[in-house]
Each structure stands twice: as structure tokens, then as C-alpha cells.
Design an enzyme around this catalytic site. Structure first.
Site, PDB file in Angstrom:
ATOM      1  N   HIS A   1      78.255  20.831  61.315  1.00  0.00           N
ATOM      2  CA  HIS A   1      77.584  22.110  61.533  1.00  0.00           C
ATOM      3  C   HIS A   1      78.430  23.007  62.426  1.00  0.00           C
ATOM      4  CE1 HIS A   1      73.457  20.844  60.180  1.00  0.00           C
ATOM      5  NE2 HIS A   1      74.062  19.671  60.275  1.00  0.00           N
TER       6      HIS A   1
ATOM      7  N   HIS B   1      73.648  24.111  56.421  1.00  0.00           N
ATOM      8  CA  HIS B   1      73.250  25.475  56.780  1.00  0.00           C
ATOM      9  C   HIS B   1      74.236  26.469  56.179  1.00  0.00           C
ATOM     10  CE1 HIS B   1      70.875  23.729  60.342  1.00  0.00           C
ATOM     11  NE2 HIS B   1      70.067  24.024  59.362  1.00  0.00           N
TER      12      HIS B   1
ATOM     13  N   GLU C   1      77.072  28.524  58.094  1.00  0.00           N
ATOM     14  CA  GLU C   1      78.054  27.788  58.899  1.00  0.00           C
ATOM     15  C   GLU C   1      79.277  27.455  58.042  1.00  0.00           C
ATOM     16  OE1 GLU C   1      75.618  24.629  60.542  1.00  0.00           O
ATOM     17  OE2 GLU C   1      74.268  26.089  61.469  1.00  0.00           O
TER      18      GLU C   1
ATOM     19  N   GLU D   1      78.864  19.761  66.002  1.00  0.00           N
ATOM     20  CA  GLU D   1      78.735  21.223  66.061  1.00  0.00           C
ATOM     21  C   GLU D   1      80.120  21.751  66.391  1.00  0.00           C
ATOM     22  OE1 GLU D   1      76.095  23.162  65.558  1.00  0.00           O
ATOM     23  OE2 GLU D   1      74.378  21.815  65.681  1.00  0.00           O
TER      24      GLU D   1
END
Ligand SMILES: *[C@@H]1O[C@H](CO)[C@@H](O)[C@H](O)[C@H]1NC(C)=O
Ligand SMILES: *[C@@H]1O[C@H](CO)[C@@H](O)[C@H](O)[C@H]1NC(C)=O
Ligand SMILES: *[C@@H]1O[C@H](CO)[C@@H](O)[C@H](O)[C@H]1NC(C)=O
Length: 455
Positions: free
Chosen positions: A312, A185, A188, A386
Site C-alpha cells: 500500500h 486501493h 495507491e 505502506e
């Protein structure tokens, strides 16, 4: 200054097919909204859809529930109306980011050195544009060529190379494989910063750290520091909050969410067929050049692959499969065991807790992610990290949090590798040769020669 701007602009125009103006977010805010009733949820969902707002958390409106915080980026022009509506509906909200543009500006000033980049002065505590990362990649492969090789995974739609690194000592034995992708992404940035941090760590400690030394002997790491090169570039040149890649779609839209594009119950839940959506799954599974590249490399090495890691932000979570179903993977309990160890070590490092669990349980439903796809391919350990934070700066994590974030994430991964060592790797004799003398002498010579190679 003006001339400079217009030169850049013209260049950008020529190179970027017409995208000249950088998107600004002056006065935009990120709100933390907490609907309490089903009715309020419904109201909020309708408003988000109607205004096509940039949802930061969760990814999709269907995953908004009573009592759950929603992080939403609201354009300046909608802000007043949005707040009035929320007050009128008695929906509680707080301002998470006061001014998105100010936060962006804050993290891009006063830090760029004008000196040419070297490995010695490379600053791992700031975010780097892709040109600098390419330079870094070249320096890394040259300096550590004893243990790392760089390869081309493929090219993006904008014809930029996607590189991956294979890191490990050459060996005649079959080695296990750990695979890691960063930067799926675009916005990010911390994920991309982490991959560089990770590589520096294992390369500089290749001999001094016992675990790393053993790993490099028994494992090959395949690391993709920036998978979504076009998207990442676009966040620097044009739109900081871009998420997808930049492949043109029918109907004037751009970009596919690469983490919805893998062949894991592709586009079944938590993904969109609307090409304008942030979570557009693409025209078909693995339609994108970036995805195809990963699949091709994965096929070559999967028979020995033990672990697939994808990095991420944000939310401070370690996620296990699956996102597309509530069912757990066959290896769920063992994955939980290792991840809980990792999370505990992480907390020791900087006091920041991470939550561990299956995507669909602790995050939200999604299909077509790289980790679920790896799990579907029977990779024993498939984790989604994450990273920080959990809703103060969101995608705009400031530079001064890069170091603690990378340190704690590294601690977590090393804990996973320690588990892997104890459970899956055989003993390793680091050169204290056992056996008869006629074996020892050639071995000693080999080792001497090996260490004589300057690093
Ligand atoms: C790897 O695991 C073995 C146990 O199987 C242990 O004896 C050894 O100390 C571990 N190595 C490192 C470097 O952690
Ligand atoms: C999920 O688990 C249930 C109960 O164990 C089983 O009946 C079902 O077939 C599983 N579904 C999938 C998609 O694997
Ligand atoms: C994964 O393992 C299951 C059960 O052993 C098997 O049925 C399936 O074909 C395997 N999938 C792949 C992609 O190898």
C-alpha cells in the site's frame, strides 16, 4: 485535438456507462492540520464529516487525536472557509499540496514513448495504465515461461480479468508459499509499480542471485500485481483519487474498500457501513469478486504459506497484525525481529527510515484487512507495507521517486526472505551433486537439459 477529446469522451461514455467527464482538482489543496486539544479535535472531526472531505491520513475521523497530523484533501470551493475556520479556532495547519491538479498533471506529461511496448523498453520508472500492464503481463509470462505462469484469479464487476502469477521452479518437493497482493486501493499507484518491479527483479536474477535462485527452488511466489483492476482503471479514466473498487451499491453509490472487506472481524472497527464512505466495508464479508478471488486461491495454497504481503501507500511503515484489536498475533515477536532487520536494511539503502509495529498501535484501528485475515488463518508472517512518502506528495508520489521506493522496498522484502531462508528453509544443493556416480550422471543430464532451455 478537440475531435480527439470528444471521440475519447464518447468512447468513455459508451464503455464506462456514462462517466464522461474527468474529475478535476484545480485549486484543491491538501492541508496538514494538527489539532492540539480535544476541543480542536472535535471541531475538526465535525467539519470533516459535515463537508464529507477526502481524508488522506488517518483513514477515519475517529482516529484523529491531539497532536497528530491530519492530511486532508480540500476542494477549492471549501478552502477559504476551511482556512478561516481553522484560524478562528486557533488550529495550526500547513499547506501540504498547493494545487492537487497541478501535481497530477506534472506526473503525467512528457514521458510516454510512442513506440510499441516491449519488455526491453518497458519503463519501470513511470506509472502505467492497465492496458499497458496487461501487455506487460503477457510479455512476462511468454518470456519467462520456464519459471512463471499466469492464471486468472477471477473477473471484476466490469468484467476485466484479474491475473496472478505463480513464480518458482517446478519441483517434486513441497514448496513453501509467499503470497503478495498489490493495488487493493486504486489510488495507491506506487503499489502497482512495485509489484512489477519486484517481478522483474526475481525473474531477471533467477539464476544470478544466490538467494533468489534458492528461493525459486524452495518457494512458490503468488503475486497479484493489480487486485483492484476496476478501481485502478477508474483512477486513470475518471477520478485520480478514487480508492475503492467499482461495484454498484444500493443507493446510487459505488465501490467497496477491499481492505475492509475480508473476513477478519469484518466491519467491527475503523470501517463504515455507509456506502458513500471511503472505508465502506461492503454488504457482507468477502462480498466482492476481488476478495472472493483472493480467498479461493489462498485456500488452495495456505497449508504451505509462510508469508502474506500486502502493498500500500503511504506512510513509510511496516505493519504487523492486528488492526482490529490491540492484541498481538502469536508470532508477534518473531515478526518484529524480522521486520526490524528489514527496516534497518531499508534505511541503509536510501536513508529513508520506516517505522515497524502493529497496525492498531502505530497506525489506526481497522477491521477486514487482507493481512489480518491472513494472520487469523495462522499464516506466520503477515505484513502490510505502506510505501513512500510520509506526507509530502501523499498519493501523488512523483515518478522520480518510483525507483528509490521500489529499491528500498525490495531490500526490505529480500531481508525478510533471507530470514525465512535461514530459519525455515532447509539446505539446498544447487546441483553440485553429492552421492554415488550412478546418481550423478542422470542428475547431470537433467541439469544440462534444464539449462539448455533458452530463456
Ligand atoms: C540460507 O540459509 C543458510 C543457513 O541456513 C545459509 O547457509 C545460506 O547461505 C543462506 N543462503 C542464502 C543464499 O542466503
Ligand atoms: C487479548 O488479550 C487479552 C489479555 O491477554 C485476553 O484476555 C483477550 O481475550 C484477548 N482478546 C482477543 C480478542 O484475543
Ligand atoms: C489457528 O491456530 C489456532 C491455534 O492453534 C487454532 O485454534 C485455529 O483453529 C487456527 N485457525 C485456522 C483458521 O486454522
Amino acid at each position: 485535438m478537440k475531435h480527439f477529446y470528444w471521440t475519447i469522451c464518447l468512447l468513455g461514455f459508451l464503455l464506462n456507462k456514462g462517466t464522461c467527464v474527468k474529475v478535476r482538482y484545480d485549486g484543491d489543496q491538501v492541508l496538514k492540520v494538527t489539532p492540539q486539544t480535544e476541543q480542536q479535535v472535535q471541531y475538526l472531526q465535525d467539519m470533516l464529516i459535515q463537508w464529507r472531505l477526502d481524508l488522506w491520513k488517518p483513514d477515519i475521523v475517529e482516529e484523529i487525536y491531539p497532536g497528530r497530523d491530519v492530511h486532508v484533501h480540500v476542494k477549492n470551493s471549501y478552502l477559504q472557509q476551511m482556512k478561516e475556520n481553522l484560524v478562528q479556532q486557533d488550529i495550526t495547519f500547513k499547506i501540504m499540496i498547493e494545487d492537487v491538479q497541478k501535481l497530477i498533471d506534472r506526473s503525467s506529461v512528457s514521458r510516454r514513448s510512442t513506440e510499441p511496448i516491449t519488455l526491453e523498453n518497458y519503463n519501470y520508472n513511470i506509472y502505467h495504465p492497465i492496458e499497458e500492464i496487461y501487455t506487460w503481463m503477457t510479455m512476462i509470462k511468454d518470456k519467462y515461461k520456464n519459471v512463471v505462469s499466469r492464471y486468472t484469479l477471477g473477473h471484476t464487476h466490469e468484467n476485466q480479468p484479474i491475473y496472478y502469477f505463480k513464480i518458482g521452479w517446478p519441483s517434486s518437493e513441497t514448496k513453501k508459499v509467499v503470497f503478495m497482493d498489490c493495488g487493493i486501493h486504486a489510488r495507491e499507484w506506487i503499489a502497482v509499480a512495485y509489484c512489477q518491479w519486484f517481478m522483474r527483479e526475481i525473474l531477471t536474477k533467477q539464476k544470478s542471485d544466490k538467494l533468489i535462485y534458492k528461493l525459486l527452488n524452495q518457494v512458490d511466489f503468488y503475486v497479484i500485481p493489480v487486485l483492484n483492476v476496476d478501481g485502478y482503471t477508474y483512477t486513470w479514466t475518471t477520478e485520480r483519487l478514487w480508492r475503492k473498487n467499482r461495484s454498484p451499491q444500493t443507493g446510487d453509490c459505488f465501490g467497496v474498500d477491499l481492505n475492509r472487506n475480508f473476513d477478519a472481524q469484518w466491519c467491527s472497527v475503523g470501517a463504515s457501513t455507509d456506502c458513500d464512505s471511503l472505508i465502506f466495508c461492503g454488504p457482507s464479508a468477502a462480498s466482492e469478486l476481488e476478495t472472493k478471488g483472493v480467498v479461493k486461491l489462498f485456500e488452495q495454497v495456505k497449508s504451505n504459506m509462510l508469508m502474506y504481503l500486502t502493498v500500500h501507500s503511504y506512510g513509510r511503515l511496516i505493519l504487523l497484525p492486528y488492526g482490529y484489536k490491540k492484541n498481538q498475533s502469536a508470532n508477534h515477536n518473531e515478526m518484529m525481529l524480522a521486520a526490524n532487520k528489514a527496516a534497518a536494511k531499508m534505511t541503509e539503502k536510501h536513508g529513508e527510515g520506516y517505522i515497524v509495529g502493529s497496525s492498531s498501535v502505530i497506525l489506526y484501528d481497522n477491521s477486514g484487512s487482507s493481512a489480518d485475515w491472513a494472520a487469523d488463518n495462522n499464516i506466520s508472517f503477515a505484513y502490510t507495507f505502506e510505501l513512500r512518502d510520509d506526507g509530502e506528495y501523499g498519493f501523488e508520489l512523483p515518478d522520480d521517486e518510483i525507483q528509490p521506493t521500489c529499491e528500498e522496498t525490495l531490500t526490505a522484502m529480500m531481508t525478510l526472505f533471507e530470514y525465512m531462508n535461514e530459519t525455515y528453509l532447509g539446505p539446498f544443493d544447487s546441483g553440485a551433486a553429492v552421492g554415488p556416480l550412478w546418481l550423478k550422471i542422470p542428475l547431470a543430464i537433467t541439469i544440462c537439459l534444464f539449462y539448455a532451455i533458452p530463456l
